[in-house]
Write an enzyme that holds these catalytic residues in place. Structure first.
Site, PDB file in Angstrom:
ATOM      1  CG  ASP A 306      -2.180   0.913   0.965  1.00  0.00           C
ATOM      2  OD1 ASP A 306      -2.326   1.464  -0.137  1.00  0.00           O
ATOM      3  OD2 ASP A 306      -2.982   1.059   1.907  1.00  0.00           O
ATOM      4  CE  LYS A 355      -6.525   2.453   0.695  1.00  0.00           C
ATOM      5  NZ  LYS A 355      -5.209   2.810   0.081  1.00  0.00           N
ATOM      6  CE  LYS A 396      -6.258  10.297   0.071  1.00  0.00           C
ATOM      7  NZ  LYS A 396      -5.656   8.963   0.288  1.00  0.00           N
ATOM      8  CE  LYS A 468      -2.366   4.696   3.111  1.00  0.00           C
ATOM      9  NZ  LYS A 468      -2.204   4.695   1.643  1.00  0.00           N
TER      10      LYS A 468
END
Length: 510
Positions: A306, A355, A396, A468
């Site tokens: 990620d 996520k 975003k 991540k």
């Protein structure tokens, strides 16, 4: 002062036409818990281990194959590299904009190399070791949508129209290969895109991906290929004994066409079998235990998970600062909304869960590092929310509230609003991941206790600054603090040219 390049002159470093050979003293500590005067005590023993590094300086012609090439990230990265290669500029409402690589660690950041006449001297990060130039990369890949890259770029609505018009002639002939589509692993709303898919059983799909990689390599005359997943977030795969828990069971499950083997795992499996580096840029558990076992056995590089681009990157900086300052975060609430296809796919609960997991674990090691602030097992309340709002597109919004306990029972609250141009932040990270993955395959090392050189562990922790939820070898501690991750990466590359780690002591001025 800034210098473009440098060469290390040291008895511990030798440059040849084909490699850089360095001898490096790795200074670390060993901890023991042993009885002293009738009481068990922790004893810290400094130790030095001598390592040797060999880096092949022959930079290959690199092919990069993206899974999800026609998505926002894939089209944006391809467009950006072409714009840089061709020296394209375009009109915005503010100015004439020049193509650049801002946001890329390898292309747009610097490292300190020393001081001269009382002034700090810096050099480009990419000057540490010979790296592939982005402009020399040959791009290709797969997508479940058959749009050419020019139309995909227009659909993404990320880049300025003037730039898109100039890029169209370079991109309209670029058409993704058919991808693997399994509606059970992504949101149902992705079905309308799926007009370009590999048919057949999972075994046949793996064989087709291997065939695609070989043909791409031959057609484009590239020396190496790196594959990266930048397609839709999948739901988590169920980990089942007898299905994907071991290498043998995973391969047998593919032969049986078991439903619980995800498309991303199939792509990764194909790459491992072909000994091609594979990087997972999404949060799902692509690397099931059997796949990791196979990668280790075949010594084939895998990395993930990620992309760490916006909200999570800020979190890994801020929480590290707070805990390091003796401030106790007790509540972290993170809210996002976005309107691109990633947001639409994440609107399904099963894909959002993937996520949520990757975003939630980012503070664990920082909390565990301070036993003064936190009791064993204690953890801040941490909530992550993602909503799909089509109007905002790729822009975003991330809003965070950090509540902490401070001196004498006081409370401190930090509220942050971050507008993240999602694909413009992710694209340079993809670039860094493939360049560093390729570079790491040219580095070998050995300690003084080892008889021969070997590559890094195939589970590539060297890439953790960019992800991540860093994938690490079994039994290895996970480090999420951004400053530690960057220091690890930089200092390993410094060791390859015989430079000491950057410790910021500057004793010569004390």
């Amino acid at each position: 002062m800034f210098v473009e390049s440098f060469k290390v002159e040291s008895p511990n470093v030798k440059y040849t036409e084909s490699e850089i050979h360095s001898v490096y003293d790795y200074e670390t500590t060993e901890l023991v818990h042993e009885p002293r005067d009738g009481v068990y005590q922790w004893v810290v023993k400094p130790k030095t281990v001598k390592y040797e590094f060999k880096t092949d300086v022959r930079v290959p012609k690199l092919g990069v194959m993206l899974v999800g090439w026609g998505g926002n990230n894939g089209s944006t990265l391809t467009a950006g590299v072409i714009a840089n290669r061709e020296g394209i500029s375009w009109a915005t409402k503010d100015k004439i904009q020049q193509a650049n690589y801002f946001g890329s660690l390898t292309q747009a950041s610097s490292i300190r190399v020393g001081s001269y006449n009382g002034e700090e001297i810096y050099a480009p990060f990419k000057s540490l070791l010979p790296m592939v130039k982005p402009e020399d990369i040959v791009f290709g890949g797969w997508d479940i949508s058959n749009l050419n890259l020019a139309d995909a770029m227009a659909r993404a609505q990320v880049l300025e129209i003037d730039l898109q018009k100039q890029l169209r002639p370079y991109m309209e002939h670029m058409v993704p290969l058919p991808g693997i589509y399994d509606p059970d692993f992504i949101a149902a709303n992705q079905g309308t895109r799926a007009n370009n898919v590999i048919k057949g059983s999972k075994k046949l799909q793996v064989e087709q991906v291997i065939k695609d990689i070989r043909e791409f390599k031959e057609k484009n005359k590239v020396d190496k290929v790196v594959v990266l997943w930048t397609a839709n977030t999948e739901r988590y795969s169920n980990l089942v004994v007898g299905l994907n828990d071991t290498m043998e069971n995973l391969l047998a499950s593919v032969d049986r066409d078991e439903a619980e083997i995800s498309p991303s795992t199939l792509f990764a499996l194909a790459c491992i079998l072909e000994n091609v580096p594979f990087i997972n840029g999404s949060p799902q558990n692509t690397f099931v235990p059997g796949l990791i076992e196979l990668a280790i056995k075949r010594n084939s590089l895998i990395g993930g998970d990620d992309f760490k681009s916006g909200q999570t990157k800020m979190k890994s900086v801020l929480v590290d600062f707070l805990v390091g300052a003796g401030i106790k975060p007790t509540s972290i609430v993170s809210y996002n909304h976005l309107g691109n296809n990633d947001g639409m796919n994440l609107s399904a609960p099963q894909t959002f869960r993937s996520k949520e997991i990757s975003k939630s674990n980012v503070v664990d090691d920082m909390v565990a590092s301070n036993g003064i602030l936190y009791e064993p097992g204690e953890h801040p309340d941490h909530v992550v929310v993602i909503k799909y709002v089509p109007y905002v597109g790729d822009s975003k919004r991330a809003m965070d509230e950090y509540t902490s306990e401070i001196f004498m029972g006081g409370k401190n609250t930090i509220v942050m609003h971050n507008t993240c141009e999602d694909s413009l932040l992710a694209a340079p990270i993809i670039l860094d991941l493939v360049l560093l993955a390729e570079l790491s395959t040219r580095i070998q090392l050995k300690s003084e206790a080892e008889g021969k050189f070997h590559s890094f562990h195939p589970v590539a922790t060297i890439l953790s600054y960019l992800t991540k939820a860093p994938l690490v070898p079994p039994g290895t501690p996970v480090v999420n603090a951004l400053s530690k991750q960057r220091a690890m990466l930089e200092n390993i590359l410094r060791a390859c040219v015989g430079l000491a780690p950057e410790n910021n002591m500057i004793l010569e001025y004390k």
